[in-house]
Design an enzyme around this catalytic site. Structure first.
Site, mmCIF file in Angstrom:
data_model
loop_
_atom_site.group_PDB
_atom_site.id
_atom_site.type_symbol
_atom_site.label_atom_id
_atom_site.label_comp_id
_atom_site.label_asym_id
_atom_site.label_seq_id
_atom_site.Cartn_x
_atom_site.Cartn_y
_atom_site.Cartn_z
ATOM 1 N N SER A 223 23.055 124.109 95.136
ATOM 2 C CA SER A 223 22.275 122.994 95.655
ATOM 3 C C SER A 223 21.005 122.801 94.818
ATOM 4 C CB SER A 223 21.969 123.266 97.136
ATOM 5 O OG SER A 223 21.584 122.114 97.805
ATOM 6 N N ASP A 450 30.958 116.248 99.095
ATOM 7 C CA ASP A 450 29.743 117.001 99.406
ATOM 8 C C ASP A 450 28.701 116.035 99.987
ATOM 9 O OD1 ASP A 450 27.170 118.301 99.175
ATOM 10 O OD2 ASP A 450 28.071 119.708 97.761
ATOM 11 N N HIS A 478 29.439 121.404 101.553
ATOM 12 C CA HIS A 478 28.394 121.519 100.542
ATOM 13 C C HIS A 478 28.609 122.767 99.711
ATOM 14 C CE1 HIS A 478 24.653 121.071 98.560
ATOM 15 N NE2 HIS A 478 23.931 121.904 99.309
#
Length: 509
Positions: A223, A450, A478
């Protein structure tokens, strides 16, 4: 929902890990190494030559240490910042490769929490056998001189402010809440606020690399951790080793474009959830179509806006907390059954299920305290780039494009992006493309549905990096590593262990 540049992964794991970690205690051994001192400015050499005093953490198998970095790299003699580090040594069998530094994202997620609660015990055994698993909480985060802004009760009030204002009075109340948040950060953390940028955190990682005795950095970032890793490669391409960037950000996007595209990502994730939900007889959003599901969810949000429901606690569930609860469940499809149950409860007047999901997102503890995730998140994001919006009038102008990106979440996401408009410290970063020319192959991983880091971002970053290799996971949720795809896990494990990256464009399901 606090800021739409909150890019998280392994949220449930991190929330649990926070309860498992105790402070470091005095203990065993001292490691002394200066690592590579090449091209280190004279003023920084004391930092690169410091000693890490490893000691017991109180968590089985892990050691902790504290490293120093200059508070301001432009003025290295202007004082230090102390950063918390943890490691779990390679277990064998097989020859030790080096250190694998991990970061779970955020910005604001505790890397040490991620290491001790997941990576150091849950990464594939063959990876843990040959790498010392290492984490440093970035400056301003968790154990590393954390940014502090509001008390627990103040955060409770902040998270309940209506983020879909219906009139000028509600707009003023929302804008004032962002101003109060920013003022609290300035009041409690003025010294560190100008020095929590991603560039500074990346420079801290290079100091740690040297202290660990590694010529090159091996790194897994998820991320926001992908932006941190890409920034490191941009600054130190010759010191870059095997980098895996999973759930990639696109550093070239302006704040408004990033927020709008993330809005679109959550809409894509909701459509996937809705398509699954309407096939089930007990779907609280109907069983006819995804369009009907979206209409029913919007109706629920409107009902909660007009009349919040009981949660069995002192807080009632209004639209803002409910929206955050739904958002939290979009990060991982394994949360979908919990979301269906929570939505069913909310429709019946019981908001406890959605409140639980919202609290996990905000990292609120049962005792009413909050981790510093949201504080650090805003502090880093507001420093890394100019704000998406400087005033409510700018949000009004952008609302149609956000609502087009997501009829369900667009309005809330647009207003949430006003959070940096009152920030007390001006931005030091600007959106730009990252090439990292001269770095070895860098594996960029993207998931097609995502919510938080849309797949197009992974394609973009892989294309920007001179040595980027795009690895695609066709699925939901994610990030991709460790989520059940044998193809993804094998490709990343092979790269980490043998140095052989997947072919650019490799696609997995």
């Amino acid at each position: 929902m606090d800021t739409r540049r909150l890019l998280r992964t392994f949220a449930t794991t991190l929330g649990t890990a926070g309860l498992l970690i105790s402070g470091c205690s005095s203990g065993s051994s001292t490691t002394s190494t200066s690592g590579s001192m090449r091209a280190v400015p004279a003023a920084l050499k004391p930092y690169y030559a410091q000693h890490l005093n490893w000691r017991d953490c109180g968590v089985s198998g892990f050691q902790c240490a504290t490293m120093k970095a200059p508070l301001d790299y432009a003025k290295p003699d202007g004082g230090d910042i102390k950063l918390a580090v943890s490691r779990k040594k390679a277990t064998g069998p097989g020859k030790r490769i080096g250190s694998l530094l991990v970061n779970p994202g955020g910005p604001g997620g505790s890397a040490i929490g991620y290491l001790q609660g997941y990576a150091g015990i849950g990464y594939p055994a063959q990876v843990r056998a040959r790498y010392d698993m290492v984490a440093v909480d970035p400056r301003g985060v968790a154990r590393s001189e954390p940014v502090t802004c509001l008390t627990g009760p103040q955060m409770d009030a902040y998270t309940q402010v209506d983020q879909t204002p219906d009139d000028n009075a509600e707009v003023t109340k929302l804008s004032d809440s962002f101003a109060k948040f920013a003022s609290g950060c300035e009041q409690h953390s003025a010294k560190i606020l100008p020095h929590v940028s991603t560039v500074e955190a990346a420079r801290d990682m290079d100091v740690l690399r040297a202290l660990l005795g590694d010529e090159q950095l091996t790194y897994f970032g998820a991320s926001y951790g992908t932006y941190l890793g890409a920034t490191y490669a941009e600054l130190f391409p010759d010191r870059t080793g095997r980098l895996v960037l999973d759930g990639a950000m696109d550093p070239s996007l302006t704040s408004i474009d990033m927020n709008r595209e993330q809005t679109e990502g959550f809409e894509t994730a909701f459509q996937s959830f809705a398509a699954d939900c309407v096939k089930k007889a007990d779907c609280p959003l109907g069983t006819t179509s995804t369009a009907d599901a979206a209409t029913r969810l919007k109706r629920l949000f409107a009902d909660l806006d007009a009349k919040p429901v009981s949660t069995g606690a002192s807080r009632r569930l209004g639209e803002s907390l409910a929206t955050t609860g739904v958002i939290a469940a979009m990060y991982d499809e394994s949360s979908w059954p919990q979301l269906r149950e929570a939505l069913t409860g909310a429709q019946a007047g019981d908001g406890s299920g959605l409140l639980t999901l919202s609290d996990s997102y905000y990292e609120r503890e049962p005792n009413g305290s909050y981790a510093n995730l949201m504080f650090a998140n805003a502090a880093v994001n507001c420093l890394d780039a100019p704000p998406a919006f400087a005033a409510p009038s700018a949000v009004d102008q952008a609302l149609p494009s956000f609502e087009k990106a997501s009829p369900v979440f667009g309005k809330a996401f647009a207003w949430a992006a006003l959070n940096c408009g009152h920030w007390p410290v001006g931005p030091t970063g600007t959106p730009h493309r990252i090439h990292a020319k001269g770095a070895p192959p860098i594996v960029v991983v993207g998931t097609t549905r995502d919510p938080a880091t849309p797949y197009k971002w992974a394609r973009s970053l892989a294309g920007q990096l001179s040595s980027g290799r795009l690895l695609t996971y066709d699925g939901d949720g994610h990030t991709a590593y460790g989520r059940g795809s044998h193809c993804i896990d094998t490709a990343i494990n092979t790269y980490l262990l043998d140095g052989t990256p997947p072919a650019d464009g490799t696609r997995c399901s």
